[in-house]
Enzyme design. Sequence first.
Site, PDB file in Angstrom:
ATOM      1  N   ALA A 171      18.721   9.059 -23.334  1.00 24.02           N
ATOM      2  CA  ALA A 171      17.395   8.611 -23.773  1.00 24.02           C
ATOM      3  C   ALA A 171      16.295   9.465 -23.147  1.00 24.02           C
ATOM      4  O   ALA A 171      15.325   9.846 -23.818  1.00 24.02           O
ATOM      5  CB  ALA A 171      17.199   7.132 -23.425  1.00 24.02           C
ATOM      6  N   ASP A 172      16.424   9.755 -21.865  1.00 25.26           N
ATOM      7  CA  ASP A 172      15.464  10.646 -21.207  1.00 25.26           C
ATOM      8  C   ASP A 172      15.463  12.017 -21.870  1.00 25.26           C
ATOM      9  O   ASP A 172      14.409  12.615 -22.102  1.00 25.26           O
ATOM     10  CB  ASP A 172      15.829  10.806 -19.729  1.00 25.26           C
ATOM     11  N   THR A 173      16.645  12.523 -22.144  1.00 24.86           N
ATOM     12  CA  THR A 173      16.767  13.860 -22.712  1.00 24.86           C
ATOM     13  C   THR A 173      16.165  13.922 -24.108  1.00 24.86           C
ATOM     14  O   THR A 173      15.428  14.860 -24.437  1.00 24.86           O
ATOM     15  CB  THR A 173      18.252  14.277 -22.751  1.00 24.86           C
ATOM     16  N   GLY A 176      12.467  13.883 -23.861  1.00 27.90           N
ATOM     17  CA  GLY A 176      11.953  15.195 -23.462  1.00 27.90           C
ATOM     18  C   GLY A 176      11.953  16.193 -24.602  1.00 27.90           C
ATOM     19  O   GLY A 176      10.985  16.952 -24.790  1.00 27.90           O
TER      20      GLY A 176
END
Length: 400
Positions: A171-173, A176
């Site tokens: 999810a972070d990736t 980003g």
Amino acid sequence: MGQALAGIRILDLTNVLAGPFCAYQLGLLGAEVIKVEMPNGGDLARRLGADAALNERLMGASFLAQNGGKKSLTVNLKSEHGKAVLRRLVASADVLIENFRPGVLARLGLGYDELRKVNAGLIYCAIAGFGQGGPMKDAPAYDQIIQGLSGMMSITGDEESAPLRVGYPVADTIGGLTAAFAVSSALVRRLKSGEGSFIDVSMLDSVLVTMGWVVSNYLIAGQQPHPCGNDNFTAAPSGTFRTADGPLNIAANKQEQFDALVGVLGRPELAADPRFAERECRKRNRAALTAELEASLAAKSAVEWEAILNRVGIPAGRVLTVPEALDNPQIKHRELLQTFDDAPGVGRAVTVTRAGFKMSSGNPSVCAPPPRLGEHTEELLQGLGYSGAEIAELRSAGAI
């Protein structure tokens, strides 16, 4: 020709992963990325990773992964002198990226409405778990929270093991990457209009967007999403199968691929079996088909079947460990990994990933290892016109 974003200055005010990953992608394309960090400790990722000694030195493996090529400037944004430093920096910048909770920088007098007065062409990208508005905008969010709230975990695993977290901070990736795409688009728009932009990135939105087929099957076809383990819900045989020595992914998604598969396996009669004759029948009888195929696949190793099946146009690949994947000759040929033999503050070589694409105008890469905390503070302040005496005063006041 130079890299695509050469000459673009980006201020990276972010922490941990989504924001730093966004800025790193832009840095790989040649942008100058200035990482603005708090003087005491900097980015939390400096203290994260599997090597405790590096964490102690504020050069944790998690930080090293997505901060190559950046310059580190320490600024205390709660200090009036520190705010003045940032405003001067903003005047020289093209992009500012932040992932504070919504409203934090605005309360410090450093939100988009204030900073656009300093630089009307500024592209300001705010990344948050849930975006800048809505009933959840103030809720704290890390990757796993977004994985759960997006429904991703509910469809990961099988009926017995779900819900499962994806094995890396996906999810972070995705957040980003979404932010990097949005920033790049805003830069193109500015070339035409001369105007800056405010970009509001929601990690939750970003993840749901990438779940398109699952979401569309529910919204359009009325199918309730459910976990299906290592099987591809769109086709059969398409999933993970046992061989003589380990798992093998096979994706015989087309009818001709299925016909070729049963031929290679010496089981042509399966193509005429009414249970398996066409796609929907195979999907309904997936378990029976898998049993038939695995009985034949047990005759050879995964690596043997991988070569045999690919040779006749049937997509197949072993299930590798991460070290095995990184050692793949294809990855080496593509030069995906970049090694810095001498990374200050680390004491040994550091290897990081580049981008997943190449460009004829210049392949993505960074020219320097990840920075030590505050490594470029004096250099950058001098470039902004601060004298040695003024820099000393800023240090004495706790502003940098």
